[in-house]
Design a protein around this motif. Sequence first.
Motif, PDB file in Angstrom:
ATOM      1  N   ALA A 155     -25.872  18.794  10.164  1.00  0.00           N
ATOM      2  CA  ALA A 155     -26.339  20.003   9.479  1.00  0.00           C
ATOM      3  C   ALA A 155     -25.704  21.250  10.082  1.00  0.00           C
ATOM      4  CB  ALA A 155     -27.861  20.082   9.556  1.00  0.00           C
ATOM      5  N   GLU A 156     -25.613  21.299  11.412  1.00  0.00           N
ATOM      6  CA  GLU A 156     -24.980  22.439  12.071  1.00  0.00           C
ATOM      7  C   GLU A 156     -23.515  22.558  11.660  1.00  0.00           C
ATOM      8  OE1 GLU A 156     -25.463  21.949  16.239  1.00  0.00           O
ATOM      9  OE2 GLU A 156     -27.656  22.022  16.172  1.00  0.00           O
ATOM     10  N   SER A 157     -22.814  21.421  11.582  1.00  0.00           N
ATOM     11  CA  SER A 157     -21.403  21.438  11.215  1.00  0.00           C
ATOM     12  C   SER A 157     -21.204  22.001   9.814  1.00  0.00           C
ATOM     13  CB  SER A 157     -20.820  20.021  11.279  1.00  0.00           C
ATOM     14  OG  SER A 157     -20.822  19.532  12.598  1.00  0.00           O
ATOM     15  N   ASN A 266     -25.872  24.953  26.484  1.00  0.00           N
ATOM     16  CA  ASN A 266     -26.147  24.785  25.055  1.00  0.00           C
ATOM     17  C   ASN A 266     -27.143  25.809  24.534  1.00  0.00           C
ATOM     18  OD1 ASN A 266     -24.407  22.624  24.757  1.00  0.00           O
ATOM     19  ND2 ASN A 266     -25.982  21.088  25.164  1.00  0.00           N
ATOM     20  N   ALA A 267     -27.864  26.460  25.442  1.00  0.00           N
ATOM     21  CA  ALA A 267     -28.846  27.468  25.030  1.00  0.00           C
ATOM     22  C   ALA A 267     -28.262  28.874  25.034  1.00  0.00           C
ATOM     23  CB  ALA A 267     -30.061  27.405  25.956  1.00  0.00           C
ATOM     24  N   LEU A 273     -20.990  29.510  18.147  1.00  0.00           N
ATOM     25  CA  LEU A 273     -21.764  29.750  16.934  1.00  0.00           C
ATOM     26  C   LEU A 273     -22.863  28.701  16.776  1.00  0.00           C
ATOM     27  CD1 LEU A 273     -22.238  31.261  14.278  1.00  0.00           C
ATOM     28  CD2 LEU A 273     -20.396  29.888  13.249  1.00  0.00           C
ATOM     29  N   ARG A 274     -22.570  27.470  17.169  1.00  0.00           N
ATOM     30  CA  ARG A 274     -23.572  26.403  17.072  1.00  0.00           C
ATOM     31  C   ARG A 274     -24.824  26.748  17.873  1.00  0.00           C
ATOM     32  NH1 ARG A 274     -22.357  21.313  15.262  1.00  0.00           N
ATOM     33  NH2 ARG A 274     -20.214  20.960  14.573  1.00  0.00           N
ATOM     34  N   PRO A 279     -31.283  27.231  17.294  1.00  0.00           N
ATOM     35  CA  PRO A 279     -32.679  27.676  17.296  1.00  0.00           C
ATOM     36  C   PRO A 279     -33.161  28.135  15.919  1.00  0.00           C
ATOM     37  CG  PRO A 279     -31.274  29.277  18.415  1.00  0.00           C
ATOM     38  CD  PRO A 279     -30.449  28.053  18.196  1.00  0.00           C
ATOM     39  N   LEU A 280     -32.255  28.628  15.083  1.00  0.00           N
ATOM     40  CA  LEU A 280     -32.643  29.030  13.729  1.00  0.00           C
ATOM     41  C   LEU A 280     -33.053  27.818  12.903  1.00  0.00           C
ATOM     42  CD1 LEU A 280     -29.838  31.659  12.959  1.00  0.00           C
ATOM     43  CD2 LEU A 280     -32.204  32.106  13.648  1.00  0.00           C
ATOM     44  N   HIS A 281     -32.337  26.704  13.113  1.00  0.00           N
ATOM     45  CA  HIS A 281     -32.734  25.466  12.446  1.00  0.00           C
ATOM     46  C   HIS A 281     -34.041  24.929  13.011  1.00  0.00           C
ATOM     47  CE1 HIS A 281     -28.715  23.970  10.502  1.00  0.00           C
ATOM     48  NE2 HIS A 281     -29.444  24.693   9.686  1.00  0.00           N
TER      49      HIS A 281
END
Length: 584
Positions: A155-157, A266-267, A273-274, A279-281
């Motif tokens: 989904a992120e991709s 990763n945070a 951009l990922r 966090p939005l997802h």
Amino acid sequence: MFRATRRLLSPQSAGVDVVEFKRILEHAWQGQGALTPARVGIAVSGGVDSMALVTLCAAARKTSGAQWPTFTAFVVDHKLRDDSTDEAHKVLANLASLDIDSQLLTLDWTGLRHADGIANVESAARRLRYQALGKACRDAGARHLLVGHHADDQAESVLVRIVSGRLGAGLAGMRSGALIPECEDVYGVSCSEMSQRLKHDYLAPITEQKNVASSSELTEPPVQPVRLSTVGDGIRVLRPLLSYNKQRLIDICISANTAWFEDQTNADQTLALRNTIRPLHATEALPLALRRSRLLTLARNVRTRQENMLQKTRQLFDKANVRLDPRAGSLTCTLSLVDVANLGDDFSDGLILFLRKMLNLVTPQKMVDRAAIYSALSNLLSFAHTSAEAVCKVSVAGVTLAARETSASTAVFTMHRQMPSSISKGSTDVLLKLPSSTESSATIVTWSSWHLWDNRYWIRLGRVGASASAEQYGSLRFFTPADMTRLRRPSLDSPSRDSLRSVEFPLSDVRYTIPVICIQHAETLGGTDVTETIIAMPSIGWSRNTCQRWTRDIQLTESTEWVYDIKYKYVDASLTEAVDDVEN
């Protein structure tokens, strides 16, 4: 910075569903046309995704015994942080608790500036990482590499590609199986070392000279047919977790009491951009159309359409009469216009995929641009229904493409590499380094590395004979008109003029797109300074008496000083069949 994580098993945690995972993997292997492999590699970062993947692999192996592959986990130390080596060893310790074979791969930044000074560290690290993983798989005998990409990553991709404006085929997201990236020029990784043979006969009767034992004789005109094999398919990356979401992978690790590490970078939303999207997802802060479930549905729909289109293209390709001659890298295809018309609404997209499939067989480029194919196709279509004698020629992806209609229902395409420009000639020159040797045998062969020349031929050069105290160098480059002039002058160790004439006519205007192998030296001949001597034109089988083509049952002559080995690049499996390395 990694932080160790081991959560207690909760009553709601899902068990490790080995049956589903095994079904996914078996389906993936069948999709790649392979039986259950003996060994499979796993890329392991130490995070929950890859540790869940290893947990599933370990459980599958235990429940299947010898009928299931042996797994080898590869842990990469990127050397981008001072504590990266310590973190990698902690991951290895976690793997040992799962009874999985593991290997540490340390990235080598030699030849690059210090990592902090590289403009795009992520891209450079990605290339080094995949090359290290690919070589490790090759050396371990693994033709598949499992990675831990999952549904949330998918989904992120898709969302990243939407934001980046990649609104076409990229919306299908990551494929469940694909050739390993970033390894195009690594022999045994981007291709298999096993040879394949073309199923059909070649078009033109180019023939090969006979080497003679005595250098005092001129070589007779060629009489032996030249047969080139192709390399096999390369190492495949498989993504068996694309139907698993992140929470499910966490539950698997918890259920199996598998520890993992959290990468704190990763945070950091300033790094990628990922990291901003994630966090939005997680909080479902995005509009409904951009949430995970909708993006995954979009990817599935686009992928389904792509698969349908690929199936139509495959059928069109199978019905076409495709003939590839690897000696000069030329192709002829006879195509039914009725079959093309049957593409219906998919006419344009189907023909673009079809042309790309054919261009990939002969192009010197690593990537064939869709926009360039579309432009070439537009020119071809505007030429349709002209007289049968008329030929339309276009240039695309470094290839000259000619098309003509032989009847109201049939068209013929021919493709070959474009005549190289002076710039492209220099960019394709390859230096073949032959290391020094301490061997004393007169029949020992010291080889250079394999090189992918002009994205068409895999070639290596060998020195025959006793030890050499210093390195020696050969080179690969294009054949030139000046070479033809020089080689027409008879000498004691080169073929006669008749021999050259016999290969000149069938090659026609593609003769100056074939490779030559030269030996580097410095001497004066006839008052002219010479820095190299051509010893072979490997794709057509021409060579001096001091050089032979390498075969499994080669009989070296007293005059042989050099040997060469050559294979054409990977060719669509429908055109080839496996061979027992008879030629190579």
